[in-house]
Design an enzyme around this catalytic site. Sequence first.
Site, short mmCIF file in Angstrom:
data_model
loop_
_atom_site.label_atom_id
_atom_site.label_comp_id
_atom_site.label_asym_id
_atom_site.label_seq_id
_atom_site.Cartn_x
_atom_site.Cartn_y
_atom_site.Cartn_z
N GLN A 154 81.43 52.38 -24.75
CA GLN A 154 82.85 52.12 -25.04
C GLN A 154 83.73 52.71 -23.91
O GLN A 154 83.29 52.73 -22.78
CB GLN A 154 83.26 52.67 -26.43
N GLY A 171 77.46 46.99 -24.92
CA GLY A 171 76.72 45.94 -24.23
C GLY A 171 76.93 46.12 -22.75
O GLY A 171 78.03 45.96 -22.24
N HIS A 172 75.87 46.54 -22.07
CA HIS A 172 75.96 46.79 -20.63
C HIS A 172 75.10 45.77 -19.89
O HIS A 172 73.92 45.63 -20.19
CB HIS A 172 75.46 48.19 -20.28
N THR A 231 78.69 40.68 -28.95
CA THR A 231 79.08 39.74 -30.00
C THR A 231 79.39 38.34 -29.46
O THR A 231 79.59 37.42 -30.25
CB THR A 231 80.34 40.25 -30.74
N GLY A 255 82.11 47.64 -16.49
CA GLY A 255 81.01 47.55 -15.53
C GLY A 255 80.28 48.89 -15.42
O GLY A 255 79.73 49.24 -14.38
N LYS A 256 80.24 49.63 -16.55
CA LYS A 256 79.57 50.94 -16.55
C LYS A 256 78.08 50.78 -16.29
O LYS A 256 77.46 51.60 -15.61
CB LYS A 256 79.80 51.64 -17.90
N LYS A 266 85.04 44.38 -10.12
CA LYS A 266 85.52 43.00 -10.27
C LYS A 266 86.73 42.66 -9.42
O LYS A 266 87.55 41.81 -9.80
CB LYS A 266 85.76 42.68 -11.76
N LEU A 267 86.86 43.31 -8.28
CA LEU A 267 87.96 42.96 -7.37
C LEU A 267 87.83 41.50 -6.94
O LEU A 267 88.84 40.81 -6.75
CB LEU A 267 87.92 43.90 -6.15
N ASP A 268 86.59 41.03 -6.82
CA ASP A 268 86.34 39.64 -6.39
C ASP A 268 86.98 38.61 -7.31
O ASP A 268 87.32 37.51 -6.88
CB ASP A 268 84.82 39.39 -6.30
N THR A 306 82.27 45.51 -34.16
CA THR A 306 81.11 44.71 -33.77
C THR A 306 80.20 44.44 -34.98
O THR A 306 79.20 43.73 -34.85
CB THR A 306 80.30 45.43 -32.69
N ARG A 357 78.87 64.66 -43.83
CA ARG A 357 77.64 65.45 -44.04
C ARG A 357 76.65 64.80 -45.01
O ARG A 357 75.93 65.47 -45.72
CB ARG A 357 78.00 66.89 -44.47
N ASP A 370 83.69 47.54 -21.22
CA ASP A 370 83.22 46.42 -20.39
C ASP A 370 83.76 46.47 -18.96
O ASP A 370 83.99 45.43 -18.34
CB ASP A 370 83.57 45.07 -21.06
N ARG A 409 82.06 37.41 -28.25
CA ARG A 409 83.48 37.08 -28.42
C ARG A 409 84.19 37.00 -27.07
O ARG A 409 83.86 37.76 -26.15
CB ARG A 409 84.17 38.19 -29.24
#
Length: 428
Positions: A223, A40-41, A300, A15-16, A330-332, A128, A142, A13, A302
């Site tokens: 991930q 989740g992007h 999720t 920010g990819k 997210k420096l802001d 998840t 296999r 998470d 969460r």
Amino acid sequence: MPGVVLVGAQWGDEGKGKATDLLGSRVDYVVKFNGGNNAGHTVVIGDEKYALHLLPSGILSPGVTPVIANGVVVDIEVLFQELDDLVSRGVDVSKLLVSGSAQVIAGYHRTIDKVSERFLGKRRIGTTGRGIGPAYADKINRVGIRMWDLFDEKILAEKIEGALDQKNHLLVKVYNRRAITVDETVDELLQYADRIKPMVADTSLVLNKALDEDKTVLFEGGQATMLDVDHGTYPFVTSSNATAGGALTGSGVGPTRISSVIGVVKAYTTRVGEGPFPTELFDDMGEYLLKTGGEYGVTTGRARRCGWYDSVIARYATRVNGITDLVLTKLDILTGLEKVPVCVAYDVDGVRYDEMPTDQTAFHHAKPIFEELDGWWEDISGARSFDDLPVNAQRYVRALEGMSGTRISAIGVGPQRDAIIPLHDLLH
Ligand code: GDP
Ligand code: IMO
Ligand code: MG
């Protein structure tokens, strides 16, 4: 060339999705190489907000061919839901390619994920619940089902029989659940076969040909480094290789094709699920980062655990991925703090660790050694060049850069597509 890998440098998470979207107009292919719909992007384009799980974020860029490669575990129903949702919003998804060697998630994987978490009790991973771990376990054992298998009913039935053989003993005798029949699973998976067939391809061949033709291929990790099954905080990890090496095995492209590795790192740290997290905050500041940063899981829902930036982890991520460029996001969110602590090393039972301890007990005992940097008050969300940032924000970025072992090439100052300060070209 070039093949460019983009990975998360923390626990996910970072920010990819936004970082991938940023490059979208300049790349020809965006490849998801690991994980599944545990990811989740979020991508924000104008007033529209998209949440992507199984699809690579590049699907939102019109010129891009999105690829789900062999390293992914695919819940086909979820894939179709996601495609339908995008189509209803006017996104062209017709170029999507899915590797025939990608593994298929079936109902029994989701069931086992949920019951085994319940069974683990306080030792649970906090997954998840999407069947990711059990699907990868089958791959390694296999007894997995691959996309190709959907097109031969006889083979499919045989493989499902093999996959269910031991699972039904486990489900009935250990977990007290009903047995799953071969027929119901064949029916479940066969219903998708006709629709998925035109998308299925030998994606390794497609990608290598594209690279031969000097196309740009971006490999987008799901991930992150600390959730990687080999290099993360095992056993509190996901079940795939989310680090840069996973881009190669997960797509059938060789290391000589990769020219750079982008690591995405948040200006602080978050984690979803269980497991150690040295800089985690349990006080009002943790609550502040959660609320200000909107740190709720895209998959999720969460609440994410929040803490300060950890440069030991950033250095480690730089090393195990061979990161050439960091995107600091997210420096802001840090605006308005008097002081911003940054973890520079750990104290493990009285011993200083400048590098990540690889033994689980040591990492569980790691206490952060903080350095406090001066904060800033000015709103930075409109900053578009480094000079627009207040001097203390500039110092924060430079300090992180010095500690993290590689250069910071872009700084995120908001969720929108254009809320970014470019410092160095990310495609080189
Ligand atoms: P991913 O899984 O790595 O793609 O990241 P997520 O989408 O799960 O979480 C990142 C969140 O941060 C999303 O809500 C993004 O819209 C948001 N985001 C990304 N970059 C920035 C940034 O620079 N500033 C702010 N305020 N939000 C950002
Ligand atoms: P993106 O791509 C954050 C976490 C889960 C759990 C552990 C194992 O959005 O960064 P799994 O279902 O994969 O077996 O769960 O991994 N996890 C994530 N945390 N971001 C993600 O993806 C994650 N995908 C899995 O919370 O702790
Ligand atoms: Mg996410």
